[in-house]
Write a protein that holds these residues in place. Structure first.
Motif, PDB file in Angstrom:
ATOM      1  N   ARG A  36       0.860  -1.182   0.000  1.00 37.01           N
ATOM      2  CA  ARG A  36       0.000   0.000   0.000  1.00 37.01           C
ATOM      3  C   ARG A  36       0.892   1.226   0.000  1.00 37.01           C
ATOM      4  N   VAL A  37       0.585   2.136  -0.875  1.00 35.38           N
ATOM      5  CA  VAL A  37       1.367   3.367  -0.967  1.00 35.38           C
ATOM      6  C   VAL A  37       0.437   4.517  -0.611  1.00 35.38           C
ATOM      7  N   PHE A  38       0.836   5.281   0.372  1.00 39.72           N
ATOM      8  CA  PHE A  38       0.054   6.430   0.798  1.00 39.72           C
ATOM      9  C   PHE A  38       0.798   7.695   0.417  1.00 39.72           C
ATOM     10  N   GLU A  39       0.085   8.642  -0.118  1.00 40.55           N
ATOM     11  CA  GLU A  39       0.676   9.952  -0.351  1.00 40.55           C
ATOM     12  C   GLU A  39       0.457  10.796   0.885  1.00 40.55           C
ATOM     13  N   ALA A  40       1.444  11.604   1.198  1.00 41.71           N
ATOM     14  CA  ALA A  40       1.292  12.507   2.333  1.00 41.71           C
ATOM     15  C   ALA A  40       0.195  13.518   2.014  1.00 41.71           C
ATOM     16  N   GLN A  41      -0.759  13.651   2.910  1.00 39.49           N
ATOM     17  CA  GLN A  41      -1.857  14.601   2.721  1.00 39.49           C
ATOM     18  C   GLN A  41      -1.496  15.992   3.225  1.00 39.49           C
ATOM     19  N   PHE A  42      -0.458  16.064   4.034  1.00 37.58           N
ATOM     20  CA  PHE A  42      -0.068  17.332   4.633  1.00 37.58           C
ATOM     21  C   PHE A  42       1.397  17.592   4.331  1.00 37.58           C
ATOM     22  N   GLY A  43       1.783  18.861   4.408  1.00 39.18           N
ATOM     23  CA  GLY A  43       3.169  19.214   4.140  1.00 39.18           C
ATOM     24  C   GLY A  43       3.761  20.032   5.271  1.00 39.18           C
ATOM     25  N   ILE A  44       5.054  20.241   5.174  1.00 34.95           N
ATOM     26  CA  ILE A  44       5.749  21.050   6.166  1.00 34.95           C
ATOM     27  C   ILE A  44       5.168  22.456   6.147  1.00 34.95           C
ATOM     28  N   PHE A  60       6.633  19.954  10.973  1.00 31.00           N
ATOM     29  CA  PHE A  60       7.997  20.364  10.641  1.00 31.00           C
ATOM     30  C   PHE A  60       8.819  19.251   9.999  1.00 31.00           C
ATOM     31  N   ASP A  61       8.270  18.025   9.931  1.00 37.37           N
ATOM     32  CA  ASP A  61       8.947  16.929   9.239  1.00 37.37           C
ATOM     33  C   ASP A  61       7.923  15.846   8.939  1.00 37.37           C
ATOM     34  N   VAL A  62       8.212  15.032   7.898  1.00 44.31           N
ATOM     35  CA  VAL A  62       7.304  13.958   7.479  1.00 44.31           C
ATOM     36  C   VAL A  62       8.118  12.686   7.252  1.00 44.31           C
ATOM     37  N   ASP A  63       7.645  11.577   7.820  1.00 39.53           N
ATOM     38  CA  ASP A  63       8.200  10.255   7.540  1.00 39.53           C
ATOM     39  C   ASP A  63       7.224   9.548   6.606  1.00 39.53           C
ATOM     40  N   ARG A  81      -4.427   2.316  18.188  1.00 38.53           N
ATOM     41  CA  ARG A  81      -3.072   2.239  17.612  1.00 38.53           C
ATOM     42  C   ARG A  81      -3.151   2.388  16.096  1.00 38.53           C
ATOM     43  N   PRO A  82      -2.370   3.306  15.525  1.00 43.97           N
ATOM     44  CA  PRO A  82      -2.434   3.522  14.075  1.00 43.97           C
ATOM     45  C   PRO A  82      -1.670   2.452  13.296  1.00 43.97           C
ATOM     46  N   ARG A  83      -2.024   2.314  12.043  1.00 46.90           N
ATOM     47  CA  ARG A  83      -1.265   1.446  11.141  1.00 46.90           C
ATOM     48  C   ARG A  83       0.115   2.056  10.935  1.00 46.90           C
ATOM     49  N   LYS A  84       1.107   1.226  10.633  1.00 44.09           N
ATOM     50  CA  LYS A  84       2.464   1.717  10.411  1.00 44.09           C
ATOM     51  C   LYS A  84       2.719   2.087   8.952  1.00 44.09           C
ATOM     52  N   ASP A  85       1.875   1.615   8.047  1.00 44.72           N
ATOM     53  CA  ASP A  85       2.104   1.779   6.612  1.00 44.72           C
ATOM     54  C   ASP A  85       1.490   3.059   6.049  1.00 44.72           C
ATOM     55  N   GLN A  86       1.756   4.161   6.695  1.00 43.81           N
ATOM     56  CA  GLN A  86       1.218   5.453   6.282  1.00 43.81           C
ATOM     57  C   GLN A  86       2.198   6.538   6.719  1.00 43.81           C
ATOM     58  N   PRO A  87       2.057   7.729   6.173  1.00 42.20           N
ATOM     59  CA  PRO A  87       2.934   8.827   6.632  1.00 42.20           C
ATOM     60  C   PRO A  87       2.700   9.152   8.112  1.00 42.20           C
ATOM     61  N   PHE A  88       3.799   9.530   8.773  1.00 42.12           N
ATOM     62  CA  PHE A  88       3.762  10.023  10.155  1.00 42.12           C
ATOM     63  C   PHE A  88       4.390  11.410  10.150  1.00 42.12           C
ATOM     64  N   TYR A  89       3.859  12.286  10.969  1.00 39.62           N
ATOM     65  CA  TYR A  89       4.252  13.691  10.968  1.00 39.62           C
ATOM     66  C   TYR A  89       4.831  14.100  12.314  1.00 39.62           C
ATOM     67  N   HIS A  90       5.875  14.920  12.255  1.00 41.79           N
ATOM     68  CA  HIS A  90       6.476  15.530  13.444  1.00 41.79           C
ATOM     69  C   HIS A  90       5.841  16.915  13.567  1.00 41.79           C
ATOM     70  N   LEU A  91       5.267  17.193  14.728  1.00 50.03           N
ATOM     71  CA  LEU A  91       4.577  18.469  14.944  1.00 50.03           C
ATOM     72  C   LEU A  91       5.202  19.252  16.082  1.00 50.03           C
ATOM     73  N   LEU A  92       5.239  20.560  15.904  1.00 49.42           N
ATOM     74  CA  LEU A  92       5.424  21.463  17.037  1.00 49.42           C
ATOM     75  C   LEU A  92       4.009  21.638  17.559  1.00 49.42           C
ATOM     76  N   ALA A  93       3.697  20.932  18.622  1.00 46.66           N
ATOM     77  CA  ALA A  93       2.315  20.821  19.089  1.00 46.66           C
ATOM     78  C   ALA A  93       2.058  21.682  20.314  1.00 46.66           C
ATOM     79  N   GLU A  94       0.779  21.976  20.512  1.00 45.83           N
ATOM     80  CA  GLU A  94       0.350  22.729  21.694  1.00 45.83           C
ATOM     81  C   GLU A  94      -1.055  22.300  22.087  1.00 45.83           C
TER      82      GLU A  94
END
Length: 143
Positions: A36-44, A60-63, A81-94
């Motif tokens: 399965r190939v997922f395209e990132a729906q969000f960007g930096i 601020f980063d995308v895996d 628990r999310p699936r591992k076969d998808q993009p994961f995002y690093h956020l500056l969160a609040e």
């Protein structure tokens, strides 16, 4: 006539087999199910909100797929628990109490409908302007 007298004819009730080619690297790739190939729906620079929990942040980063530890993943309750076969995002969160860094699966993020600036203290280090609802990465940070 029995099977010994007519080789190549299967016994009654047995479907004839289709001859198969020997397995090679060329036809193995064709025979294997495609991953399965997922395209990132969000960007930096996009401002997003967690779908289940009350926090938001700026990416601020995308895996392209899960790239954290197995221990981290196992610590998430199985029912969410999310699936591992998808993009994961690093956020500056609040959230209402604090600012932190979050690692979130694509399935758990939604785009802010009316994005406002994120007040994480690291935002000015990575991003310049906030325009049209998203942050512009500083040119000194870009690869």
């Amino acid at each position: 006539m029995n099977d010994a007298q007519n080789p190549g004819v299967p016994p009654a009730g047995v479907e004839p087999s289709t001859p198969t080619a020997p397995l090679t690297t060329e036809n193995a790739a064709a025979a294997a199910p495609a991953p399965r190939v997922f395209e990132a729906q969000f960007g930096i620079g996009d401002v997003v909100r967690h779908r289940l929990f009350p926090f938001r942040g700026v990416i601020f980063d995308v895996d392209p797929e899960f790239a954290n530890t197995e221990e981290w993943w196992q610590a998430i309750p199985e029912e969410i628990r999310p699936r591992k076969d998808q993009p994961f995002y690093h956020l500056l969160a609040e959230n209402e109490e604090s600012a932190y860094i979050a690692y979130v699966s694509q399935q758990n993020l939604v785009r802010e409908e009316r994005p406002e600036p994120v007040h994480h203290p690291a935002v000015p280090q990575l991003f310049g302007k906030f325009e049209n609802g998203r942050y512009i990465l500083r040119s000194s940070i870009r690869n």
